[in-house]
Design a protein around this motif. Sequence first.
Motif, short mmCIF file in Angstrom:
data_model
loop_
_atom_site.label_atom_id
_atom_site.label_comp_id
_atom_site.label_asym_id
_atom_site.label_seq_id
_atom_site.Cartn_x
_atom_site.Cartn_y
_atom_site.Cartn_z
N TYR A 25 13.03 -2.15 -9.35
CA TYR A 25 11.83 -1.31 -9.32
C TYR A 25 10.62 -2.15 -8.91
CZ TYR A 25 7.69 1.09 -10.85
OH TYR A 25 6.43 1.63 -10.89
N PHE B 169 8.28 -1.78 -5.60
CA PHE B 169 6.83 -1.56 -5.78
C PHE B 169 6.05 -2.48 -4.86
CE2 PHE B 169 3.17 -0.09 -8.02
CZ PHE B 169 2.32 -1.17 -8.14
N VAL C 256 6.36 -1.69 -1.10
CA VAL C 256 5.47 -0.59 -0.68
C VAL C 256 4.05 -1.12 -0.48
CG1 VAL C 256 4.41 1.59 -1.41
CG2 VAL C 256 6.85 1.24 -1.74
N ILE C 257 3.61 -2.01 -1.38
CA ILE C 257 2.26 -2.58 -1.23
C ILE C 257 2.18 -3.34 0.09
CG2 ILE C 257 0.66 -4.33 -2.13
CD1 ILE C 257 1.38 -3.45 -4.91
N ILE D 148 1.84 -0.91 2.92
CA ILE D 148 0.47 -0.34 2.96
C ILE D 148 -0.49 -1.34 3.59
CG2 ILE D 148 -1.47 0.47 1.57
CD1 ILE D 148 0.59 1.57 -0.44
N LEU D 149 -0.38 -2.61 3.19
CA LEU D 149 -1.27 -3.63 3.75
C LEU D 149 -1.05 -3.77 5.26
CD1 LEU D 149 -1.09 -6.33 0.93
CD2 LEU D 149 -3.05 -4.89 1.50
N LEU E 105 -0.06 -1.33 7.22
CA LEU E 105 -0.69 -0.15 7.83
C LEU E 105 -2.20 -0.34 7.94
CD1 LEU E 105 1.24 2.81 6.13
CD2 LEU E 105 1.33 2.15 8.53
N ILE E 106 -2.80 -0.95 6.92
CA ILE E 106 -4.25 -1.21 6.95
C ILE E 106 -4.57 -2.14 8.12
CG2 ILE E 106 -6.17 -2.34 5.74
CD1 ILE E 106 -4.92 -1.30 3.12
N ASN F 45 -4.31 -0.27 11.35
CA ASN F 45 -5.47 0.60 11.51
C ASN F 45 -6.67 -0.20 11.99
OD1 ASN F 45 -6.91 3.22 11.04
ND2 ASN F 45 -8.07 1.93 9.65
N PHE F 46 -6.84 -1.39 11.41
CA PHE F 46 -7.96 -2.27 11.79
C PHE F 46 -7.86 -2.64 13.27
CE2 PHE F 46 -11.34 -5.11 11.27
CZ PHE F 46 -11.02 -6.36 11.79
N LEU G 179 -3.26 2.72 14.92
CA LEU G 179 -2.88 3.96 14.23
C LEU G 179 -3.66 5.17 14.73
CD1 LEU G 179 -2.43 3.06 10.44
CD2 LEU G 179 -0.70 3.33 12.19
N LYS H 84 -2.80 9.10 13.72
CA LYS H 84 -3.86 9.77 12.93
C LYS H 84 -4.36 11.01 13.66
CE LYS H 84 -7.13 7.12 11.07
NZ LYS H 84 -8.03 5.93 10.96
N GLN I 82 -14.69 10.94 -1.52
CA GLN I 82 -13.95 9.79 -2.05
C GLN I 82 -14.74 8.51 -1.93
OE1 GLN I 82 -11.16 9.96 -3.85
NE2 GLN I 82 -11.65 12.09 -3.58
N LEU I 83 -15.40 8.33 -0.85
CA LEU I 83 -16.19 7.11 -0.69
C LEU I 83 -17.50 7.55 -0.09
CD1 LEU I 83 -15.90 4.10 -1.13
CD2 LEU I 83 -15.30 3.88 1.25
#
Lengths: 178, 267
Positions: free
Chosen positions: B9, B13, B16-17, B20-21, B23-24, B27-28, B32, B36, B126-127
């Motif tokens: 597990y 976990f 996945v992090i 995500i990093l 993907l960030i 995107n930068f 993406l 999007k 959200q922001l």
Amino acid sequence: MKFFLLLILFFFVVSLQIAVLPRLEILGVVPNFILAATIVWAICEQEKKSSWLVLIPVFLFDAVAGRPFGLIILSMWLAFGFVRWLSRSLFKQSGFVSVLVLSVSGVLFYSLVFAGLAKLAEFSGLSSQTLFLADFYSYPNLLVAVLYNGLFCLLVFWPFKKLQRYFDKFSVQLQPIK
Amino acid sequence: MPKRFNFKYTGSFFIVIAVILLLIFFNFRGWLEIPKNIIYQAFSPVLKSFYWAGGKITSGLNIFFTLKDLGTENAKLKEENAKLWQENSKFKEAAKENESLRQRLELGSVQERKFIMASVIGFNPQLGQYLLVDKGLAEGVSPGAAAVTAANFLVGKVVEASQHSAKILLISDSNSMVNALTQEGRVSGIVKGKHGLGLIMEMIPIDKQIKINETVLTSGRDDTIPAGLIIGSISDIILKESDIFQKAVIAPAQDAGELETVFIVKP
């Protein structure tokens, strides 16, 4: 079939969050249905292997409305992990008090992580816009956000359990007869 | 017997992090944008319908909350309408005189601004406080452009634009700062948002006179926000003896929650 139904549900939830729920704003705080669903999922999905499904609506929400992309999904996943760890190690999921404590803890954890990551994104140049000139939220606003979203988690909890039982029954009905 | 540490597990976990990093990072780098845009195109018609439906339900429910005040509000609005009619006619005369003087002095006519009409399809606090609209780079929207209502009330500024969508930061957001001045006294200051709850005008010199109900306009000192856009009116003045600047609480001219259409100023 179950996955397809879930996908439609996720689409509906994300659209609701972006286009309708902002009208329920209180003192500048909008209920975050996706956060509530994520936390409730962390409380309920103890032994099942479907944790990754929670990322789909979060990813869609972040892709359409996140600024910058990635902060929401990372913060929610960390909050998901935190609540799951809390519910396994400290609290039993069934009691009202434990659900309340887990919900409020999850929302507070998400808010703090989100603020921290936003500052990090700003300083590291990942965000092209200055995100915070004023102090994050101001403390009264943060308190309202935690209480409002915590309450929203409680409202989402019981329908979620019913939905979970429905999908479990649905899966059982589709099993081939041996 | 102590619980065994769940490596499987914990491993998934952190995987996945890592995803995500990644993907960030993508995107930068701008990799993406296509996915999007596809996601946004899929959501756009649904968001429009939901936003419209939400607006209808809210305005329907609002009737019950405001029923008892309708009579008073009606009388107040009639009085205000008569006053505005009189002022409008005076301004029309002044505008004609201005045009004729400009022609005589060969100053040329006032440059008219061009706008891009965009529908509001969502709102994401959200922001910060910002609106989602259905026009983007492909339609001529550029980051930094001002967004106004049909009545020339300033709504906010475009902070992010994709191919077919844009995000407009509202002036009520804490990150929003607009150079402004009062209409009559021409006193300058900076209008800042207060966490979506209202506006405050700061850095007003202590020796300058400002009045309650005085209109506050944009001064044009911001690079991308033209002069003369209405921000709101002064509802309260905060003046402390020890301060070197005074502040004014501004009642916004437009409630962002009621917006269905905005006009983005073309550069």
